[in-house]
Design a protein around this motif. Sequence first.
Motif, short mmCIF file in Angstrom:
data_model
loop_
_atom_site.label_atom_id
_atom_site.label_comp_id
_atom_site.label_asym_id
_atom_site.label_seq_id
_atom_site.Cartn_x
_atom_site.Cartn_y
_atom_site.Cartn_z
N SER A 257 -1.46 -0.27 4.79
CA SER A 257 -0.44 -0.88 5.70
C SER A 257 -1.13 -1.16 7.09
N LEU A 258 -2.22 -0.81 7.47
CA LEU A 258 -3.03 -1.12 8.70
C LEU A 258 -3.61 -2.63 8.34
N VAL A 259 -3.57 -3.28 7.34
CA VAL A 259 -3.85 -4.57 7.26
C VAL A 259 -2.74 -5.38 7.99
N VAL A 294 -8.34 -20.92 4.80
CA VAL A 294 -8.89 -21.06 3.51
C VAL A 294 -10.25 -20.19 3.59
N LEU A 295 -10.86 -20.21 4.52
CA LEU A 295 -12.27 -19.44 4.73
C LEU A 295 -12.05 -18.03 4.65
N GLY A 296 -10.88 -17.61 5.54
CA GLY A 296 -10.47 -16.08 5.66
C GLY A 296 -9.91 -15.59 4.31
N ALA A 297 -9.33 -16.33 3.71
CA ALA A 297 -8.87 -16.03 2.21
C ALA A 297 -10.12 -15.80 1.34
N SER A 298 -10.93 -16.81 1.37
CA SER A 298 -12.13 -16.67 0.67
C SER A 298 -13.00 -15.31 0.74
N SER A 304 -15.34 -5.48 -0.76
CA SER A 304 -15.81 -4.76 0.44
C SER A 304 -14.55 -4.41 1.39
N LEU A 305 -14.41 -3.49 1.80
CA LEU A 305 -13.10 -3.10 2.68
C LEU A 305 -13.41 -4.01 3.99
N ILE A 306 -14.47 -4.04 4.58
CA ILE A 306 -14.69 -4.66 5.53
C ILE A 306 -14.61 -6.21 5.43
N ALA A 309 -10.81 -6.82 5.10
CA ALA A 309 -10.17 -6.67 6.43
C ALA A 309 -10.28 -7.88 7.34
N ALA A 310 -11.67 -8.29 7.35
CA ALA A 310 -12.00 -9.17 8.20
C ALA A 310 -11.37 -10.65 7.62
N GLY A 311 -11.36 -10.54 6.28
CA GLY A 311 -10.61 -11.73 5.84
C GLY A 311 -9.19 -12.10 6.25
N PHE A 312 -8.44 -10.89 6.03
CA PHE A 312 -7.25 -10.92 6.61
C PHE A 312 -6.98 -11.25 8.18
N VAL A 313 -7.88 -10.81 8.95
CA VAL A 313 -7.76 -11.05 10.15
C VAL A 313 -7.83 -12.72 10.43
N VAL A 314 -8.96 -13.37 9.76
CA VAL A 314 -9.17 -14.76 9.90
C VAL A 314 -8.22 -15.63 9.54
#
Length: 397
Positions: A257-259, A294-298, A304-306, A309-314
């Motif tokens: 849920s931290l996502v 789109v880039l974040g989703a990709s 990889s958890l990192i 997580a980075a993708g969801f932030v973007v």
Amino acid sequence: MTTTAPAPATEAAPTRRVTLAVAAAGISSFALLYAPQPVLPQLAERFHLDPGGASLAVSVATGSLAISVLPIATLSEVIGRRRVILASVLSSVLLGLALPFAPDFTTLLVLRALQGIAIAGFAGVAAAYLAERLGKAGVAAAVGAMIAGNTVGGMLGRLSSGFAADWLGWPGALGLTAGLALVCALLTVFSLPKSEAPPAGRRAKVLSGFRAALSSRVLLAQYAVALLAMGSFVALYNAAGFRLTGEPLDLSPAIASLVFLAYAMGTFTSGYAGRLVARFGRLRTQAGALVLTVLGASLTIVDSLICVAAGFVVLTGGFFAAHAVANGWAAAEAPPGARGQAGGLYTLAYYLGSSVGGTVGATVYGHAGWAWLIALAAAWLLLALLVSVLAAKASRH
């Protein structure tokens, strides 16, 4: 019959009091609306559902909200905005408190559908209430606080239910969120000032306003952006719990849920988008935001958890920037007599996208996996970009 002009904000409705009341209502409403999202895997296990079926716990509520927002906004022209907002926050909390006692999934869906209708009263009326109470001088800051409240509410509801699910189960998690929403709802009830009776002539202009709100290609394009971008966004977040708690990441529901902390990035980018619009224009800013999404989703495709997580932030930052531009563009493009109707149509498209896109996306994930869900979301986002570009070019000729 003459109507009394609204009293100045400094006399009848201090800006701070109005802002606090509406922000609290936003926190309550959106905490309740998205509280089931982190516990979809638990609902799927309890009621023997696949991801697409479980996602109906979110999609039914946003779908009923979308269908109800225009009729309720029209009703507020007759009975007044304040009554609608108060009925909205109180009824949505009562329904939230009933959710943990649902004996089966069908009953839970009925309660969620009713809850979506209740929340539509706030979502479709709050901005108009602020404009009436505060006027041009104070409304901008108050609307900003309202949007911040909506974002905080969405994040709070997801985090509270996600963290509580490990210890209290999904019923206790939803009950805890409803309890938090009740506190905010009561704050709204005791602090929301009365609104003035609507001018008699305004009621007759409702239908003509709808015609005007549907006559512009740019407006239609922004409704499409709301539909497609929100559909992509909710589809990804509906499936996020399954992605994070399943193999190979295998996180606990509380950690997964931290996502939803990524919403903090959305709060920042939605505000910063206005500066980018001033510098680069609406179309370029919106295009950049959609491509960033789109880039974040990709990036989340990588196991990889990192990276996830980075993708969801973007993607969250990109989505909220695109939404802010589209919402502001629709408001600016709407004729003076159709701003309320254009806002209602934008809200309808936004939550219709949430409902349909969320369910379709979760179904695709359940049958084909995460990579195919990303492909679908990317296609919707790029289609939104194409529609907006074509409409903007056509409006210049």
